[in-house]
Design an enzyme around this catalytic site. Structure first.
Site, PDB file in Angstrom:
ATOM      1  N   SER A 179      40.323  39.539  51.524  1.00 46.98           N
ATOM      2  CA  SER A 179      40.787  39.963  50.202  1.00 46.98           C
ATOM      3  C   SER A 179      42.017  39.695  49.707  1.00 46.98           C
ATOM      4  O   SER A 179      42.526  39.564  48.609  1.00 46.98           O
ATOM      5  CB  SER A 179      40.328  41.413  50.066  1.00 46.98           C
ATOM      6  OG  SER A 179      41.108  42.109  50.801  1.00 46.98           O
ATOM      7  N   HIS A 237      33.916  39.932  48.758  1.00 41.84           N
ATOM      8  CA  HIS A 237      34.601  38.830  48.006  1.00 41.84           C
ATOM      9  C   HIS A 237      33.894  37.373  48.215  1.00 41.84           C
ATOM     10  O   HIS A 237      34.610  36.496  47.741  1.00 41.84           O
ATOM     11  CB  HIS A 237      36.075  38.767  48.436  1.00 41.84           C
ATOM     12  CG  HIS A 237      36.882  39.985  48.071  1.00 41.84           C
ATOM     13  ND1 HIS A 237      37.427  40.161  46.875  1.00 41.84           N
ATOM     14  CD2 HIS A 237      36.997  41.215  48.646  1.00 41.84           C
ATOM     15  CE1 HIS A 237      38.040  41.220  46.777  1.00 41.84           C
ATOM     16  NE2 HIS A 237      37.786  41.920  47.949  1.00 41.84           N
ATOM     17  N   LYS A 280      32.197  43.825  42.290  1.00 43.23           N
ATOM     18  CA  LYS A 280      33.183  42.647  42.297  1.00 43.23           C
ATOM     19  C   LYS A 280      32.442  41.353  41.583  1.00 43.23           C
ATOM     20  O   LYS A 280      32.367  41.296  40.133  1.00 43.23           O
ATOM     21  CB  LYS A 280      33.742  42.135  43.503  1.00 43.23           C
ATOM     22  CG  LYS A 280      34.438  43.430  44.142  1.00 43.23           C
ATOM     23  CD  LYS A 280      34.968  43.069  45.418  1.00 43.23           C
ATOM     24  CE  LYS A 280      36.124  44.157  45.930  1.00 43.23           C
ATOM     25  NZ  LYS A 280      35.594  45.574  46.048  1.00 43.23           N
TER      26      LYS A 280
END
Length: 417
Positions: A204, A232, A263
């Site tokens: 990240s 991610h 996300k």
């Protein structure tokens, strides 16, 4: 029973040693953050951005700014289809859960979401947690304990590190993305109990990808299990956004996959996917799952719809990958340092914490939001702006951001590579 006398008690208004020690910690935080955010104009944390519907822009104090540090990779935050799905879920199930999942909290919507997560991640079963953080802490704690061994990449996310420490297992770190060092660590450790290796798919802070095939080979050589956090990666890497296994053309599989629903999937929650036996065990053994209220219906409905849209619209993933590659090239061409990023997460490495705050503040003056990440999240001297390219960013938006970042670097005399 011991009774305090008047001479034992602290005088009224006097600070106890515990209170004084706490006061020192509170003051240290004030000093550290205050040195970076010495004026209202320099504030870059906990800012109340208002999204501009249907765009990658936000509003702050009457100013319209291009958001370049948001995590809605697929550009679905605010999508009317997700809002409608959330509303339908609330209409049917209400605004909150009736309790924990093991008791009154499970609804058909939870089961539907878990089935969709399992299908999308190409696993038999899945379990949804209240957050990605809870998924990591709960899963590691349920799989490992005293007498077991966990091996973690030096740059693993804090939730992985915390899960390892809370588990009671022996924790060993290995150098970032270094399978040979992992091999030496496994060779030196006792070959007893559960041996679990945990890595991020996409890191990240740096945007680089774990070397999965080499890690799998090392784990197999030592009889270790391999767990990856796809926080991610979902919607970001792989031809259709299915994460690290797809990124490596499904050459190898991992034993435990987990990620977030906050996300690429713009809702709330975390998930774990794996075998039916693994998921059954986590239902009863993962304490953050067992003792937390069930994920709220609106979040379930939005997450479920987002996963289905991702499945139908893989062009979003292709756009993220092409525009992030173009952005990285443009930044390196002007001498900005982007580290080893190969994904939508692109660090603009600046230097000291103060320099990163200076640069972020100047970027905002140029009309873009690039948020600073400073120590202790990153090492001293490597403070950065963490940029995230999303499907909501058109080529024109990316060009606008590139121009703004370059102008800000010139104004701040940012050191170039």
């Amino acid at each position: 029973m011991t009774t305090l006398t008047s001479t034992d008690a602290a005088p009224a208004g006097a600070a106890t040693p515990a209170a004084e020690a706490l006061a020192l910690k509170l003051a240290a935080t004030r000093r550290r953050v205050g040195a970076l955010e010495s004026s209202a104009h320099r504030r870059n944390s906990f800012m109340p951005y208002t999204p501009v519907a249907g765009t990658p822009y936000v509003e702050l104090d009457g100013q319209r700014l291009l958001m370049m540090s948001g995590y809605s990779y697929l550009g679905l935050a605010g999508d009317p289809r997700l809002a409608a799905a959330a509303a339908r879920a609330v209409d049917t199930y209400g605004t909150g859960a009736h309790g924990v999942r093991a008791l009154a909290g499970t609804t058909p919507l939870h089961q539907e979401l878990e089935a969709e997560v399992a299908r999308f991640t190409e696993r038999e079963s899945a379990l949804v947690f209240s957050s990605g953080y809870a998924a990591n802490v709960g899963t590691i704690g349920a799989l490992c304990g005293p007498g077991d061994h966990v091996f973690v990449d030096k740059l693993d996310h804090a939730s992985i590190v915390d899960g390892c420490q809370l588990s009671g297992a022996t924790v060993t770190r290995f150098r970032h993305n270094d399978p040979e060092h992992l091999d030496s660590r496994l060779r030196a450790a006792p070959a007893t109990g559960v041996r679990l290796v945990v890595v991020d798919s996409v890191y990240s802070m740096d945007g680089d990808v774990a070397p999965l095939p080499a890690l799998r080979e090392v784990c197999d050589a030592h009889g270790a299990l391999l767990m990856v956090d796809e926080a991610h990666a979902l919607g970001v890497i792989g031809a259709t956004g299915r994460g690290i296994e797809e990124h490596y053309d499904r050459q190898v599989r991992v034993d435990v996959k987990l990620g977030t629903l906050s996300k690429g999937i713009p809702s709330m929650g975390g998930w774990v996917a794996g075998s039916p036996d693994l998921v059954y065990h986590l239902r009863y053994g993962a304490r953050p799952f067992l003792f937390s209220a069930a994920l709220a219906p609106a979040q379930c409905g939005a997450a479920l719809e987002a996963l289905r849209i991702l499945d139908r619209e893989p062009h979003r993933v292709a756009h993220i990958q092409s525009e992030s590659a173009r952005f990285r090239t443009a930044m390196t061409d002007v001498g900005m340092r982007v580290g080893d990023s190969t994904t939508a997460v692109v660090p603009l490495i600046i230097g000291t914490d103060t320099q990163a705050y200076d640069y972020a503040t100047t970027c905002r003056e140029e009309g873009v939001v690039g948020l600073p990440v400073v120590t202790p999240a990153v090492p001293n001297g490597l403070a950065r702006l963490r940029i995230a390219i999303t499907a909501a960013h058109t080529s024109e938006h990316v060009d606008t951001a590139i121009d703004a970042f370059v102008r800000a670097a010139e104004r701040r005399a940012v050191a170039r590579a």
